[in-house]
Every structure is written in C-alpha cells, then in structure tokens.
Design an enzyme around this catalytic site. Structure first.
Site, mmCIF file in Angstrom:
data_model
loop_
_atom_site.group_PDB
_atom_site.id
_atom_site.type_symbol
_atom_site.label_atom_id
_atom_site.label_comp_id
_atom_site.label_asym_id
_atom_site.label_seq_id
_atom_site.Cartn_x
_atom_site.Cartn_y
_atom_site.Cartn_z
ATOM 1 N N CYS A 82 0.775 -1.247 0.000
ATOM 2 C CA CYS A 82 0.000 0.000 0.000
ATOM 3 C C CYS A 82 0.807 1.299 0.000
ATOM 4 O O CYS A 82 0.746 2.083 -0.946
ATOM 5 C CB CYS A 82 -0.941 0.019 1.200
ATOM 6 N N HIS A 150 -2.633 6.724 5.008
ATOM 7 C CA HIS A 150 -1.540 5.776 5.232
ATOM 8 C C HIS A 150 -0.154 6.368 4.983
ATOM 9 O O HIS A 150 0.820 5.641 4.754
ATOM 10 C CB HIS A 150 -1.737 4.527 4.353
#
Length: 484
Positions: A82, A150
């Site tokens: 990610c 994130h």
C-alpha cells in the site's frame, strides 16, 4: 418616437439577458479546467473486475466506466503493497526518492530467516514533498482526500499536504472495522449510525464534497479502504454471492460482497456527477494500489500476490474516462505506472509550471487522446525488504529483498540475497512460468545494467549481509495486519 424605440430596445435587451448570461456562464464552464475524481481501491487484484475477466465478482458500474472510457491491461503500481504506491502517487517519485518503500518501519517475519539487513523505510511523507494536491491548488482546484491516507498523521496528515478537506485519513493501513461503531475515531467522521459501512460513508462524503464544489474545479481523491482486510461485508451481499456459481479462481463470497460495495460506490459517484451535470467536464480515474491479497482472491493468470514483484503483486486495473477526449471503449496494452498520474493530471489541468522537482513519470495525455504514446522507456521497482508468507504462499517468505525492471515485453527480477536473476517475456508468458535467464544471457546483462544504473540515479540502497540487531526486531504491533 425615439423614446418608444429606446423603451422597446430596452425591453428586448432585458428579455435577452438571461440567455446572454447563460451563454457567458456556459463559455466560462467550458473554459474551466476539468474536475478530477481519482478513485483508488486497496488490494484490488488485476482480475477482480468483470471487465478484467472475473466471472464471479459483479461490477456493473465499473464495467460501464470502462465502456465509456479507456481500459489499461498493462498498468502497474509503484510498489507491491500500500504505502509505497500511495506515496509515489502523491509525489510523482519512484519509491527510493521519497523513502517509503515498505509498510511500517520494522523488519517482518522471523529474524533468523533473514540473511540481509533491510534498508529502513520511512512511514510518513516528508513535509517538504511537493504533493499532487499542492500542485493542483496552484491551478485553482479545491481538493479533498476522503478515505485511507496511510502516509502519516498530525504533521503529515492530508490537510498539511495540500488537501482542503480530509475525511478518515490518518496513519492507518486498514480501517478500524468496516461497520460502525468503529473501534477508533476517524478524522472528519463525528457521528456514525450503528451498522454504517465505511465504504458507504466515504461515498456519501464524496458526493457531499462534489455538490458543495460544483461551481469550481475540484480534485477528489476517493481512497477506499476496500477491499483491504479485514474481510467484512454486508450480510445481504454475502448471501447473494453464496448463491452464485463459483469459478475456479474466484470463489470467496465475502470478498465478492466487498468488491460489490466498492462497485456500488463508483456507481453513486458517477450518478452524482450526472445529476449535477458535471459528467462532461470531469475526468474519472479508477485503479488499485497493488495486486490482490492471497487470503482473499486469486490473481490468476498472473503469478504471485500482494507483496511480490511478480505480476500478481504489481499489475493493477486502470480505467480512465474523460468525455470528449478519450474515445469510449478503447484498450491499451502500453505499460504505464503510478508515477505517470502526477504529470498527467497537471497536464490535463493546464498547469505548465509544475516541475519544482524531478518527476519520474510521463504524461499519458497523448496516449489518452490518441495522439501518441509516452515513448520508449523502462519501468522500475525497488523493494529492499522481507515479507512473511501468507495464505497460498509456501515457505517462510512472500518475498525476499528484490528489484525489477520491465522493458518492452521483457521483465527482469533480481533477488538481493543470492543475486538470482530471472527473466520473463510477458507478452508470451504473462504468468511468468518460464525463466529465460539462461537462454537470453545478453538480455539479462542489458536489463541488469539498466536496473543498476537506475538504482544509482534514484539513490536506491541495496541491503547487505550482516547480523540483525535485536533492537530493530520489536514484537509485532497491534495494528500489524495493516501491513499485509
């Protein structure tokens, strides 16, 4: 008589004013740079959409987007998991330049199984990075990050990196549950009715943002947690897929239900654009941050899963709809990669002075409009880390530290532990089943040289043998599943 003529002319002018204003407003709207809606799925595999070949998952809204736009069959994420890809999207840089090369900053797996000392990875986007959102704001865009970030929190949260609005974005790699009440507070989400699904909430927030900014250029970064674990889906959709015939490679009704909710979200965003008469002046991009996770789906016919530099870990769906510019129903086999989005979007926005620092990608506008291609080039990956094995992956590791290059039809993968080099012809062998390194030694030398030169150019460090200090091997954190 003159007075009567004047009064009649005045009446005619007053009658025509609304139409004249309408023409002026229409001209102003047509001259306005296009709105941008960038929808990023999490862990969505290359074949997890019906338009990419799934016979089990149903995705009618995304399929319609593909029919109305351009579908890429050789699109890549900058990283096999990610955070690296998301940082490359925001900066336009390959991963060694921004330093986020892995999820988390601690080595993974059993220390005794590691032969190399990993290169440390950053966990937050540097504040001095010039982001895509900051660049678009120079062109008059209002910006929103809605969903997974994130790339840090507090000093490096979305609102510090060029976004006017941040909903749900912080350091988390996975949501605090998909159903309310959530286990932790999410930024910008104050009240959530019991049973609310986070995918639906992010969609509602996105529709609200679009409506509030309908009269000005906007950049919506709708960055879903779905379909990242935990695999938590709506009961009625699970039941629906439990009754559907399974296929050989796609057979998980819970995951299928999550894909379905993601598709419904895309449909609601597109419907909002239609309702507000914004469709024709809005660019929509849909893609994923890496390949599918082995515990949820299959990337067949590609080899590998999320966390690997084989195609299953880095090849992703990519669909672009740009009315009036992209001819509907087009397909492209030309390799493209995440860092291409930065120059592409600024090109589309008409922002010419956008190079305060080097951008690694190339604008895809010529390719999208049918006027050309990005030109001959190689694509690169650098992953100097270990990832522990997961479901369907034998042995202790999903991957050991590695790098890769794709040039034309050929792809070279280098493993740093033992110096192993693997060569594949992706046109003839998309599943990477036949290693050609012994038959094509000249091609191996050529691509390996280019890969080494690229690492030198971007400052990529290669892990070396040595003892691993115990201090960098703390116990797994409570949120370690976010690193899958």
């Amino acid at each position: 008589m003159v007075g009567r003529v004047f009064r009649l002319s005045s009446l005619v002018l007053l009658a025509l004013l609304p139409a004249l204003c309408g023409v002026a407003q229409g001209d102003q709207k047509s001259q306005r740079p296009p709105n941008i809606v960038f929808i990023l799925a999490d862990d969505l595999g290359w074949t997890d959409l019906a338009c990419y070949g799934s016979g089990y998952y149903q995705t009618p809204n995304i399929d319609r987007l593909a029919q109305e736009g351009m579908i890429f069959t050789h699109a890549y994420a900058n990283g096999p998991n990610c955070a690296p890809t998301r940082a490359s999207l925001m900066t336009g840089h390959y991963t060694p330049r921004h330093g986020i090369t892995q999820v988390g900053d601690t080595p993974r797996g059993r220390p005794k199984a590691r032969k190399l000392i990993e290169i440390p990875s950053r966990t937050e986007l540097r504040r001095q990075e010039w982001t895509l959102a900051e660049a678009l704001k120079t062109g008059g865009y209002t910006t929103a990050s809605i969903g997974k970030w994130h790339l840090g929190a507090a000093e490096t949260a979305p609102e510090t990196q060029g976004f006017d609005l941040n909903v749900a974005g912080d350091h988390r790699g996975s949501p605090p549950g998909y159903f309310a009440p959530y286990r932790a507070k999410l930024p910008g989400i104050e009240a959530s009715p019991a049973g609310e699904h986070i995918t639906d909430r992010l969609t509602e927030e996105s529709a609200r943002f679009i409506e509030a900014n309908r009269d000005r250029p906007f950049f919506l970064y709708l960055t879903h947690f779905a379909v990242h674990s935990p695999i938590q889906a709506k009961a009625d959709l699970i039941t629906r897929y439990e009754s559907r015939p399974r296929t050989e490679h796609h057979s998980n009704p819970r995951y299928a239900a999550m894909v379905h909710s993601l598709d419904e979200s895309v449909g609601r965003v597109l419907a909002t654009l239609d309702r507000l008469n914004l469709r024709d002046n809005t660019l929509v991009i849909f893609t994923s941050d890496n390949g599918g996770w082995s515990g949820a789906t299959s990337n067949h016919p590609l080899r590998g899963y999320k966390g690997m530099l084989y195609e299953g870990g880095i090849r992703v769906p990519l669909i672009v709809r740009w009315p009036g510019k992209v001819r509907p129903g087009r397909h492209s086999e030309i390799p493209v990669i995440t860092v291409d989005h930065f120059p592409t979007l600024l090109d589309i926005a008409g922002i010419e002075d956008y190079r305060p620092h080097l951008l690694d990608g190339r604008s895809l506008v010529p390719l999208l409009t049918g006027r050309g291609t990005p030109g001959d080039r190689s694509l690169f990956w650098h992953f100097p880390h270990y990832l522990e094995a997961g479901p369907k992956v034998p042995g202790p590791w999903r991957t050991t530290p590695a790098g890769a290059i794709r040039d034309g039809d050929f792809k070279l993968v280098e493993y740093f532990e033992d110096g192993r080099l693997e060569l594949y012809n992706l046109k003839k062998d998309p599943g990477e089943k036949q290693d050609l390194s012994r038959q094509r030694r000249g091609k191996v030398r050529e691509l390996h040289r280019r890969l080494q030169e690229w690492r030198s150019t971007v400052g990529a460090q290669v892990p070396r043998p040595g003892p691993v200090p115990a201090a960098i091997n703390p116990a797994p954190r409570a949120d370690s599943r976010a690193g899958r």
